[in-house]
Design a protein around this motif. Structure first.
Motif, mmCIF file in Angstrom:
data_model
loop_
_atom_site.group_PDB
_atom_site.id
_atom_site.type_symbol
_atom_site.label_atom_id
_atom_site.label_comp_id
_atom_site.label_asym_id
_atom_site.label_seq_id
_atom_site.Cartn_x
_atom_site.Cartn_y
_atom_site.Cartn_z
ATOM 1 N N ALA A 112 0.829 -1.206 0.000
ATOM 2 C CA ALA A 112 0.000 0.000 0.000
ATOM 3 C C ALA A 112 0.863 1.256 0.000
ATOM 4 O O ALA A 112 0.572 2.231 -0.704
ATOM 5 C CB ALA A 112 -0.925 -0.004 1.212
ATOM 6 N N ALA A 113 1.930 1.240 0.784
ATOM 7 C CA ALA A 113 2.813 2.402 0.827
ATOM 8 C C ALA A 113 3.480 2.647 -0.518
ATOM 9 O O ALA A 113 3.625 3.795 -0.955
ATOM 10 C CB ALA A 113 3.865 2.215 1.917
ATOM 11 N N ALA A 114 3.877 1.572 -1.190
ATOM 12 C CA ALA A 114 4.489 1.734 -2.519
ATOM 13 C C ALA A 114 3.489 2.297 -3.516
ATOM 14 O O ALA A 114 3.808 3.194 -4.310
ATOM 15 C CB ALA A 114 5.032 0.387 -3.000
ATOM 16 N N ALA A 115 2.267 1.796 -3.491
ATOM 17 C CA ALA A 115 1.251 2.264 -4.427
ATOM 18 C C ALA A 115 0.953 3.742 -4.234
ATOM 19 O O ALA A 115 0.789 4.496 -5.203
ATOM 20 C CB ALA A 115 -0.025 1.444 -4.267
ATOM 21 N N GLN A 117 2.920 5.961 -2.586
ATOM 22 C CA GLN A 117 4.130 6.747 -2.297
ATOM 23 C C GLN A 117 4.008 7.383 -0.910
ATOM 24 O O GLN A 117 4.241 8.574 -0.719
ATOM 25 C CB GLN A 117 4.364 7.796 -3.377
ATOM 26 C CG GLN A 117 4.656 7.183 -4.756
ATOM 27 C CD GLN A 117 4.875 8.220 -5.836
ATOM 28 O OE1 GLN A 117 3.942 8.923 -6.225
ATOM 29 N NE2 GLN A 117 6.096 8.339 -6.309
ATOM 30 N N ALA A 118 3.635 6.547 0.036
ATOM 31 C CA ALA A 118 3.345 6.988 1.398
ATOM 32 C C ALA A 118 4.523 6.709 2.324
ATOM 33 O O ALA A 118 5.391 5.882 2.043
ATOM 34 C CB ALA A 118 2.105 6.268 1.916
ATOM 35 N N ALA A 119 4.527 7.378 3.455
ATOM 36 C CA ALA A 119 5.414 7.011 4.555
ATOM 37 C C ALA A 119 4.744 5.873 5.318
ATOM 38 O O ALA A 119 3.522 5.845 5.452
ATOM 39 C CB ALA A 119 5.650 8.198 5.483
ATOM 40 N N TYR A 120 5.549 4.935 5.807
ATOM 41 C CA TYR A 120 4.938 3.790 6.484
ATOM 42 C C TYR A 120 5.745 3.359 7.684
ATOM 43 O O TYR A 120 6.933 3.646 7.805
ATOM 44 C CB TYR A 120 4.759 2.620 5.515
ATOM 45 C CG TYR A 120 6.032 2.051 4.936
ATOM 46 C CD1 TYR A 120 6.645 0.931 5.493
ATOM 47 C CD2 TYR A 120 6.607 2.620 3.802
ATOM 48 C CE1 TYR A 120 7.799 0.406 4.947
ATOM 49 C CE2 TYR A 120 7.757 2.103 3.246
ATOM 50 C CZ TYR A 120 8.352 0.987 3.819
ATOM 51 O OH TYR A 120 9.502 0.466 3.284
ATOM 52 N N MET A 121 5.071 2.658 8.573
ATOM 53 C CA MET A 121 5.672 2.190 9.803
ATOM 54 C C MET A 121 6.793 1.201 9.528
ATOM 55 O O MET A 121 6.683 0.375 8.629
ATOM 56 C CB MET A 121 4.616 1.481 10.656
ATOM 57 C CG MET A 121 3.692 2.396 11.398
ATOM 58 S SD MET A 121 4.541 3.253 12.730
ATOM 59 C CE MET A 121 5.139 1.879 13.708
ATOM 60 N N PRO A 122 7.857 1.255 10.332
ATOM 61 C CA PRO A 122 8.860 0.192 10.252
ATOM 62 C C PRO A 122 8.317 -1.087 10.860
ATOM 63 O O PRO A 122 7.105 -1.238 11.045
ATOM 64 C CB PRO A 122 10.019 0.771 11.070
ATOM 65 C CG PRO A 122 9.370 1.709 12.023
ATOM 66 C CD PRO A 122 8.199 2.291 11.303
#
Length: 430
Positions: A112-115, A117-122
């Protein structure tokens, strides 16, 4: 990511004049440094105040604490202050997506983050980790994707209160953390609190638990991908006319990528570009990583539950071994299953016998998990390394037992990352 200025906080605090802005926050004093401030939180065994001096010695720009020390941001309760700060920063972001599920939430988060272009939790998805993430990234223009895992009753309510997701997603529901949650129905009820967001989505497997909530997946769903193909090379499908190709991926990754496209579509993000970004997603180590070579290793050792075991075995079954090769499953104990753990292990072992040509079990439930059963990992390795040959496809999966000693991990058959390491070394000899 902007600087975190201790002199411009959204709550009352006594700020030491030498306190400096930071780039990051941590609740682990070992990660504190010149760019990383330290938050002294109460813990199960000890309070973070015990490590304040270590953080200061490491150069932390400031410490959030109730102690009177240099560079202190003094508050009555560091945990309350951290969460208040997190809620303030989260409110500055226009799109926050929360993802939970018994299986696949980390994979869904990455796709989802790649789609988008989001920041995401480690990797970490605890309340303090999420709070630090929201503080660091909340004010940026890009969307945020937050993984929200639970292992006890009441935890999801706390997470929803903190994150306040605009979109709430449940990937799947299954037997996980039953020692604390009790039943699968309780798992569904607790995780389902995330669906109180203004928009909600559930994966195909979870849809029966949440009638009326829009679903995504393949075949019969509100948001449906088409022409799914799974084999040893990966996954391929079509959504809204866009062809998606995911190298060395299985169905779980395909469903995560479909979710990414659904989210991109509703956010107004161009789907072709989203599909191309997702083709390059690298999942973290131990989460269904296909390692090709003289024999193929499927490293799925990060964690395990009955649902994820079945998914991994299904993926193993899609692989066609090279001439003379075999499908081999190497399975260890699943943790936190409560009173039903023996029967749940037996169910997985029975399915392993259907999907694999050779099935190995190790640890307490070795006999239930495989036709070849070994009490400890060293005993397993002695047998497995002499058996494996060119052309084989070997799946390795178990719970982590991350807090256990190495001796207990080996005896219980958890933490099978050591098996993957040994197989990689063995492969070099072929």
């Amino acid at each position: 990511m902007s600087l975190l200025d201790p002199h411009a906080l959204p709550f009352q605090a006594d700020v030491h004049p030498d306190a400096r802005p930071a780039l990051r926050l941590t609740w682990d004093s070992r990660e504190a440094g010149p760019d990383t401030a330290f938050v002294a939180l109460p813990g199960e065994a000890m309070h973070g105040n015990r490590f304040v001096q270590a953080a200061l010695d490491a150069g932390a720009p400031f410490v959030l604490t109730d102690l009177d020390v240099p560079r202190a941001v003094r508050v009555p309760d560091a945990r309350d202050a951290l969460f208040a700060w997190a809620r303030t920063e989260r409110a500055k972001n226009a799109l926050v997506i929360g993802i939970t599920g018994s299986v696949g939430k980390t994979t869904a988060k990455n796709y989802a983050a790649a789609a988008l272009q989001a920041a995401y939790m480690p990797v970490f998805n605890t309340l303090p980790a999420i709070a630090c993430f929201l503080i660091e990234y909340g004010a940026q223009a890009a969307p945020l994707v937050v993984e929200m895992g639970i292992d006890r009753v009441g935890e999801m309510a706390q997470l929803v209160d903190l994150v306040s997701p605009d979109v709430g997603i449940v990937t799947s529901i299954g037997a996980a953390h039953l020692e604390a949650l009790g039943t699968v129905e309780n798992v569904a009820r607790e995780k389902g609190l995330i669906l109180n967001a203004s928009r909600a989505l559930v994966g195909t497997q979870a849809s029966s638990y949440y009638p009326g909530v829009p679903s995504y997946g393949f075949e019969h769903n509100d948001f449906a991908g088409e022409h799914l193909q799974l084999d040893a090379d990966g996954a391929r499908f079509v959504y809204q006319g866009v062809q998606v190709t995911l190298p060395r991926a299985a169905r779980v990754q395909a469903e995560a990528a479909l979710l990414g496209l659904v989210l991109a579509q509703t956010a107004g993000t161009e789907l072709q570009g989203a599909a191309q970004r997702m083709a390059n997603v690298e999942v973290p180590g131990g989460r269904y990583r296909v390692l090709p070579g003289a024999f193929t290793i499927i490293d799925d050792t990060y964690n395990a539950s009955p649902l994820s075991m079945f998914a991994a075995l299904n993926a193993l079954a899609t692989h066609t071994p090279a001439a003379g090769g075999r499908r081999i499953s190497v399975l260890g104990r699943m943790l936190e299953l409560g009173a039903a753990e023996q029967s749940l292990h037996a169910d997985v072992g029975e399915y392993a016998g259907e999907c694999a040509d050779l099935s190995y079990g190790v640890g307490q439930f070795a006999a239930q998990l495989g036709e070849r059963a070994y009490a400890t990992v060293p005993e397993l390795l002695d047998a497995l390394l002499s058996e494996v040959q060119a052309g084989d496809v070997v799946l390795v999966k178990a719970s982590r037992g991350i807090s256990w000693t190495p001796e207990k991990r080996a005896a219980e058959g958890v933490g099978l990352d050591t098996v993957v390491t040994a197989l990689l070394e063995r492969r070099k000899q072929l």
